[in-house]
Structure formats: C-alpha cells, structure tokens
Design an enzyme around this catalytic site. Sequence first.
Site, mmCIF file in Angstrom:
data_model
loop_
_atom_site.group_PDB
_atom_site.id
_atom_site.type_symbol
_atom_site.label_atom_id
_atom_site.label_comp_id
_atom_site.label_asym_id
_atom_site.label_seq_id
_atom_site.Cartn_x
_atom_site.Cartn_y
_atom_site.Cartn_z
ATOM 1 N N ASP A 124 0.811 -1.223 0.000
ATOM 2 C CA ASP A 124 0.000 0.000 0.000
ATOM 3 C C ASP A 124 0.841 1.270 0.000
ATOM 4 O O ASP A 124 0.433 2.305 0.539
ATOM 5 C CB ASP A 124 -0.971 0.015 1.199
ATOM 6 C CG ASP A 124 -1.894 -1.180 1.201
ATOM 7 O OD1 ASP A 124 -2.256 -1.640 0.110
ATOM 8 O OD2 ASP A 124 -2.234 -1.651 2.299
ATOM 9 N N GLU A 125 2.010 1.208 -0.611
ATOM 10 C CA GLU A 125 2.905 2.369 -0.642
ATOM 11 C C GLU A 125 2.445 3.406 -1.667
ATOM 12 O O GLU A 125 2.977 4.525 -1.687
ATOM 13 C CB GLU A 125 4.339 1.931 -0.996
ATOM 14 C CG GLU A 125 4.996 1.001 0.020
ATOM 15 C CD GLU A 125 4.738 -0.473 -0.281
ATOM 16 O OE1 GLU A 125 3.884 -0.769 -1.149
ATOM 17 O OE2 GLU A 125 5.377 -1.323 0.362
ATOM 18 N N GLY A 126 1.485 3.008 -2.519
ATOM 19 C CA GLY A 126 1.062 3.910 -3.599
ATOM 20 C C GLY A 126 1.602 3.421 -4.937
ATOM 21 O O GLY A 126 1.813 4.209 -5.864
ATOM 22 N N LYS A 127 1.795 2.095 -5.036
ATOM 23 C CA LYS A 127 2.324 1.521 -6.284
ATOM 24 C C LYS A 127 1.394 1.816 -7.458
ATOM 25 O O LYS A 127 1.855 2.137 -8.551
ATOM 26 C CB LYS A 127 2.509 -0.002 -6.133
ATOM 27 C CG LYS A 127 3.528 -0.386 -5.065
ATOM 28 C CD LYS A 127 3.614 -1.888 -4.896
ATOM 29 C CE LYS A 127 2.379 -2.509 -4.308
ATOM 30 N NZ LYS A 127 2.082 -2.125 -2.919
ATOM 31 N N ALA A 185 -3.979 -7.879 -3.691
ATOM 32 C CA ALA A 185 -3.526 -6.518 -3.984
ATOM 33 C C ALA A 185 -4.715 -5.589 -4.170
ATOM 34 O O ALA A 185 -5.783 -6.018 -4.594
ATOM 35 C CB ALA A 185 -2.678 -6.525 -5.254
ATOM 36 N N GLY A 186 -4.515 -4.325 -3.859
ATOM 37 C CA GLY A 186 -5.506 -3.291 -4.136
ATOM 38 C C GLY A 186 -4.734 -2.047 -4.537
ATOM 39 O O GLY A 186 -4.104 -1.421 -3.697
ATOM 40 N N HIS A 187 -4.713 -1.750 -5.829
ATOM 41 C CA HIS A 187 -3.920 -0.630 -6.340
ATOM 42 C C HIS A 187 -4.868 0.479 -6.788
ATOM 43 O O HIS A 187 -5.679 0.285 -7.689
ATOM 44 C CB HIS A 187 -3.020 -1.093 -7.497
ATOM 45 C CG HIS A 187 -2.000 -2.117 -7.064
ATOM 46 N ND1 HIS A 187 -1.135 -2.731 -7.922
ATOM 47 C CD2 HIS A 187 -1.710 -2.615 -5.828
ATOM 48 C CE1 HIS A 187 -0.358 -3.566 -7.245
ATOM 49 N NE2 HIS A 187 -0.704 -3.520 -5.971
ATOM 50 N N THR A 188 -4.753 1.626 -6.126
ATOM 51 C CA THR A 188 -5.708 2.718 -6.344
ATOM 52 C C THR A 188 -5.145 3.772 -7.275
ATOM 53 O O THR A 188 -4.022 4.229 -7.099
ATOM 54 C CB THR A 188 -6.036 3.401 -4.994
ATOM 55 O OG1 THR A 188 -6.220 2.398 -4.007
ATOM 56 C CG2 THR A 188 -7.263 4.291 -5.096
ATOM 57 N N GLN A 204 1.969 -6.116 -3.226
ATOM 58 C CA GLN A 204 2.394 -6.203 -1.811
ATOM 59 C C GLN A 204 3.694 -5.401 -1.622
ATOM 60 O O GLN A 204 3.903 -4.427 -2.335
ATOM 61 C CB GLN A 204 2.573 -7.670 -1.371
ATOM 62 C CG GLN A 204 1.272 -8.453 -1.265
ATOM 63 C CD GLN A 204 0.729 -8.954 -2.573
ATOM 64 O OE1 GLN A 204 1.407 -9.595 -3.343
ATOM 65 N NE2 GLN A 204 -0.533 -8.669 -2.854
HETATM 66 P P1 GDP Z 1 -0.782 0.308 -3.493
HETATM 67 O O1 GDP Z 1 -1.375 -0.965 -3.008
HETATM 68 O O2 GDP Z 1 0.695 0.382 -3.231
HETATM 69 O O3 GDP Z 1 -1.121 0.600 -4.932
HETATM 70 O O4 GDP Z 1 -1.434 1.467 -2.625
HETATM 71 P P2 GDP Z 1 -3.000 1.631 -2.270
HETATM 72 O O5 GDP Z 1 -3.724 2.070 -3.483
HETATM 73 O O6 GDP Z 1 -3.505 0.437 -1.551
HETATM 74 O O7 GDP Z 1 -2.918 2.780 -1.171
HETATM 75 C C1 GDP Z 1 -2.352 4.016 -1.462
HETATM 76 C C2 GDP Z 1 -3.395 5.104 -1.186
HETATM 77 O O8 GDP Z 1 -2.751 6.359 -1.191
HETATM 78 C C3 GDP Z 1 -4.470 5.205 -2.251
HETATM 79 O O9 GDP Z 1 -5.660 5.632 -1.637
HETATM 80 C C4 GDP Z 1 -3.942 6.277 -3.194
HETATM 81 O O10 GDP Z 1 -4.975 6.939 -3.908
HETATM 82 C C5 GDP Z 1 -3.297 7.198 -2.215
HETATM 83 N N1 GDP Z 1 -2.138 7.972 -2.686
HETATM 84 C C6 GDP Z 1 -1.125 7.593 -3.512
HETATM 85 N N2 GDP Z 1 -0.184 8.565 -3.576
HETATM 86 C C7 GDP Z 1 -0.612 9.558 -2.767
HETATM 87 C C8 GDP Z 1 -0.051 10.801 -2.356
HETATM 88 O O11 GDP Z 1 1.029 11.194 -2.753
HETATM 89 N N3 GDP Z 1 -0.781 11.544 -1.458
HETATM 90 C C9 GDP Z 1 -1.969 11.137 -0.981
HETATM 91 N N4 GDP Z 1 -2.588 11.906 -0.107
HETATM 92 N N5 GDP Z 1 -2.522 9.953 -1.321
HETATM 93 C C10 GDP Z 1 -1.842 9.190 -2.196
HETATM 94 P P1 IMO Z 2 -0.941 -4.199 -2.216
HETATM 95 O O1 IMO Z 2 -0.473 -4.763 -3.549
HETATM 96 C C1 IMO Z 2 -0.984 -4.589 2.120
HETATM 97 C C2 IMO Z 2 -0.963 -8.659 3.751
HETATM 98 C C3 IMO Z 2 -2.199 -9.096 4.523
HETATM 99 C C4 IMO Z 2 -1.569 -10.047 5.516
HETATM 100 C C5 IMO Z 2 -0.478 -10.725 4.708
HETATM 101 C C6 IMO Z 2 -0.870 -12.077 4.120
HETATM 102 O O2 IMO Z 2 -2.224 -3.471 -2.279
HETATM 103 O O3 IMO Z 2 0.177 -3.434 -1.573
HETATM 104 P P2 IMO Z 2 -2.438 -12.801 2.097
HETATM 105 O O4 IMO Z 2 -3.907 -12.570 1.857
HETATM 106 O O5 IMO Z 2 -1.555 -12.262 1.031
HETATM 107 O O6 IMO Z 2 -2.137 -14.232 2.440
HETATM 108 O O7 IMO Z 2 -2.117 -11.972 3.461
HETATM 109 O O8 IMO Z 2 -0.172 -9.839 3.635
HETATM 110 N N1 IMO Z 2 -1.224 -8.154 2.386
HETATM 111 C C7 IMO Z 2 -1.181 -6.862 2.044
HETATM 112 N N2 IMO Z 2 -0.996 -5.753 2.792
HETATM 113 N N3 IMO Z 2 -1.127 -4.473 0.789
HETATM 114 C C8 IMO Z 2 -1.260 -5.572 0.012
HETATM 115 O O9 IMO Z 2 -1.252 -5.526 -1.337
HETATM 116 C C9 IMO Z 2 -1.354 -6.838 0.639
HETATM 117 N N4 IMO Z 2 -1.519 -8.100 0.192
HETATM 118 C C10 IMO Z 2 -1.422 -8.905 1.278
HETATM 119 O O10 IMO Z 2 -2.825 -8.000 5.146
HETATM 120 O O11 IMO Z 2 -0.941 -9.316 6.537
HETATM 121 MG MG MG Z 3 -2.936 -1.612 -1.823
#
Ligand code: GDP
Ligand code: IMO
Ligand code: MG
Length: 438
Positions: free
Chosen positions: A13-16, A39-42, A224
């Site tokens: 969830d780093e913002g990939k 994964a959940g990429h926003t 991840q």
């Molecule tokens: P991913 O799994 O690494 O793709 O990250 P997620 O999508 O799960 O979570 C990142 C969150 O941060 C999402 O809600 C994005 O829309 C948001 N985001 C990404 N970059 C930025 C940023 O620079 N600032 C802010 N405020 N939000 C951001």
């Molecule tokens: P993105 O791509 C954050 C975490 C789960 C749990 C562990 C194992 O959006 O960054 P799993 O269902 O994979 O067996 O769960 O890994 N986890 C994540 N945490 N972002 C993700 O994906 C994750 N995918 C799995 O919360 O701790």
């Molecule tokens: Mg995510």
Amino acid sequence: MPAIVVVGIQWGDEGKGKVVDFVAEESDVVVRHQGGNNAGHTVWVEGIKHILHLLPTGVIRRKTCAIGSGVVVDPRVLLSEIEECRAKGIELHPGNLKISRNCHAIFPYHIRIDTLLEKRRGSSAIGTTSRGIGPAYRDKIDRVGIRLGDLATPARFEARLREHLGYINDFLTSFYKEPAIPFEEIYEPYREHGKRIEPFLADVPKFLSEASDLGRKILFEGAQGALLDVDAGTFPYVTSSNTGTGGACTGAGFPPQRINGCLGIVKAYTTRVGAGPFPTELEGEAADRIRNAGPAGEFGATTGRPRRCGWFDGPLVKRTVMVNGASCLAVTRLDVLSEFDSIPIAVKYRIGGEVTEIAPEDLTVLSEVEVVYEELPGWKVDISKVKRWEDLPSQAQGYIRRIEDISGARVVLISVGPNRDETILRAPSVFGAFQDGR
Ligand code: GDP
Ligand code: IMO
Ligand code: MG
C-alpha cells in the site's frame, strides 16, 4: 530493451498503483508477475477512482498488459474486473491483455481453507486478506494446483479437479469436520469461466521477449511489499509470493540481465495491514492523526481494514532497498505529513548492546528492537499543488534528502497527492533515470 520493476519497499500500500499509472505513460507494456487479488492498487483519474486487484494498472492508460505465471488468478475476480473496465470504456481483448496459461487458479476451496487456517491460528493469525492466496500457492508448490490452461481444456480440467477435489474434501471433512464440496459445484461454473478466459491466454515469456527485442519499454508492477516477501519479509507474517525484484524474473519468465533496475516505492511514513512486528508503530490518537490526515485516509483498498500507522523506518528501508537493488525511489504521500510541527524518523535500532543502521536478516527480532529516532522539522504548508522540486519548502526537501542518505537510493519521484498531476519528477523521465545502468 528498457525494463524496470516497481517494488513496494515496506508492507504494501505504498502507492504503487498511483506511481505505476504515472510511469505507464512512458511505458509500452505493464506486467503483473506475482500475488493475486490480495492486492488493491488505487488510481485517481479526473475524479474517478479505480481500484485494481488483478489487472495491471496499465489498463487505465490503454497500454498492452500481461499477467505472468507467478500470479494466482481468481477467475471470477478476473472476469468481473474485465467487465468493470468495459463499463468504464476500457475494452480488453486478446490484443491488449495477455495472460499466462501457467497461472494457477484460485478456487472457492482455497478461500475456505484460508479462512479456516486463520481461525485455527487464533491469536497468532496472520490477518490474511481471505482471498485464498496462501492455499493456492501451496497447491502450486505441492504440484497439485490447477492452471488456467487446464481450466480452458475441459477433459484435462475434469480429470485434475476430480483428483484434487477428492484430496481437498478428505482434508475438509476429516480434519476440519466441514462439509465436502460437490464436484459439479466447481466444475460447471469454472468450465464456463475457463471458456471466457481462454481467448486471453498467451505465451507471456515469448510475448515479453519479442516486445523487449523491439525496444518496447516494459514496466513490471509488483504487488504487496518487500517486507511481505515470503523469503525476505517478516516471516511468518508475510504473503506467499516473492514480492521483490527477482519475482519479476520468475513470475513473468523474463531474464534478469534484461532488467535495467528497480524503482522502489516508499511512503513518507509506514503502514501495515494484518499482524506482525512493526517497530515504529504508533498507538491510539497518534496513529489516528496519520490515518486520518490527507485526502484519502489509511484504510485497506482490498479489505477496508484500518491500516496500522507509524513513522518512517530507516533501518527497514535500508535493508529492503539493498535486497531489491532499488537504486531509485518514489516517495509517496508526502502531503500527509504537512500538518506535523516536527517529524520523527527512525535512523537506527538498538538490539541487545549493539547499534545498527540496517535491519537484521532475522526480521522476527523486530519486536525486540529499540528504535533510535531523529526529529526533522515539519513544513506546515500545503504542498499538494507543488509541481517542481525547487518549489518544495526547504524542510520537505530536507526530509527527502534524509531518506536518500539513509537508504542510499536516489529519490526520482515525489508524490504529493493521489492524482496524476500531484507528482514531482526529479529526472527527465523515470526510465531515463535508469539509463546510467545503476
Ligand atoms: P498500493 O497498493 O501500493 O497501490 O497502494 P494503495 O492504493 O492500496 O494505497 C495508497 C493510497 O494512497 C491510495 O488511496 C492512493 O490513492 C493514495 N495515494 C497515492 N499517492 C498519494 C499521495 O502522494 N498523497 C496522498 N494523499 N494519497 C496518495
Ligand atoms: P498491495 O499490492 C498490504 C498482507 C495481509 C496479511 C499478509 C498475508 O495493495 O500493496 P495474504 O492474503 O496475502 O495471504 O495476506 O499480507 N497483504 C497486504 N498488505 N497491501 C497488500 O497488497 C497486501 N496483500 C497482502 O494484510 O498481513
Ligand atoms: Mg494496496
């Protein structure tokens, strides 16, 4: 033959998604190579929120996309994501979406077993996403899993499912005292799913090799984060795949010597979903302050769970940058820190009598480390409209420089908001930043 791998440098969830969407503009092909719909990429584009779980983020920019054999695919999720894209005017067809026939499929019994195993773990539960990821990878390593290529070949699918479901049902009924899953309940609907997926099945390694020969720019989208890697992460509180740079080679069938480098994605602070050690974690109101700051709070894009929050952890980032060869970094969510007067940053650990600047290989000891912080001055102004490095407040520049000092990597991109235009690029292009071969 430029190719770079995007790797989450923390716990996911780093913002990939945001960064991959940005870099996809200068890419020709975007590839997912590990993980699944955990994964959940926003991505935000013109006020519309896209959350992708399985499809590469490149679909949003209509780039050619591929899913390598290292990804575990839930056929129902894949088909519904393709439909969702279609509803948004993004047409996916065999010409622009290539899925490896060697991807292992996730079936409902994997999801059931994931949930049962978690329940059994009790207080030491991992906190999985309950998407069946671990059990599907287990079947793959155990050489009993069913692949998308099997699903699309009814006679082969029938034979493999009959054999494997027999074993699964023995396990469910005798070990868990759970009801058995009838063969038809899986076979009929999944044979149909297989038919619908078949046109997308392709020889992904060959496709990528040819694209590379033609000089196409290939972007590998890791899912991840490095600390969730099954080898290099905080085992057992990890996911079941190799989330790092090397995962792109094995998971897509692409040779390492064709990869120019790794772009690591780090949040300006740290978050984690699920259980496991987290040295810089904040509790209560202090954590809420980060969680609720900024336009999108820290809540999981896949499960909606509140993310655990803490300060930037230098020793961990230094380690994962080293392990993944992340010579360049993108720092995201810097805007979220704008409201803090001063910002602590972890620079060292004390472990027993020793002081270290790099987290140890045995990451189970993380729960015992004493963190040494440094306090950096905050900037206290809105930076979300800043477009150029020169226009960032000097304190924000200082914060980024400190991340560079600690990690040894160059910060080439800074994200100051979820939208595409809320991005500061410190190199002429992201692919260009790797051209010096680092
Ligand atoms: P991913 O799994 O690494 O793709 O990250 P997620 O999508 O799960 O979570 C990142 C969150 O941060 C999402 O809600 C994005 O829309 C948001 N985001 C990404 N970059 C930025 C940023 O620079 N600032 C802010 N405020 N939000 C951001
Ligand atoms: P993105 O791509 C954050 C975490 C789960 C749990 C562990 C194992 O959006 O960054 P799993 O269902 O994979 O067996 O769960 O890994 N986890 C994540 N945490 N972002 C993700 O994906 C994750 N995918 C799995 O919360 O701790
Ligand atoms: Mg995510």
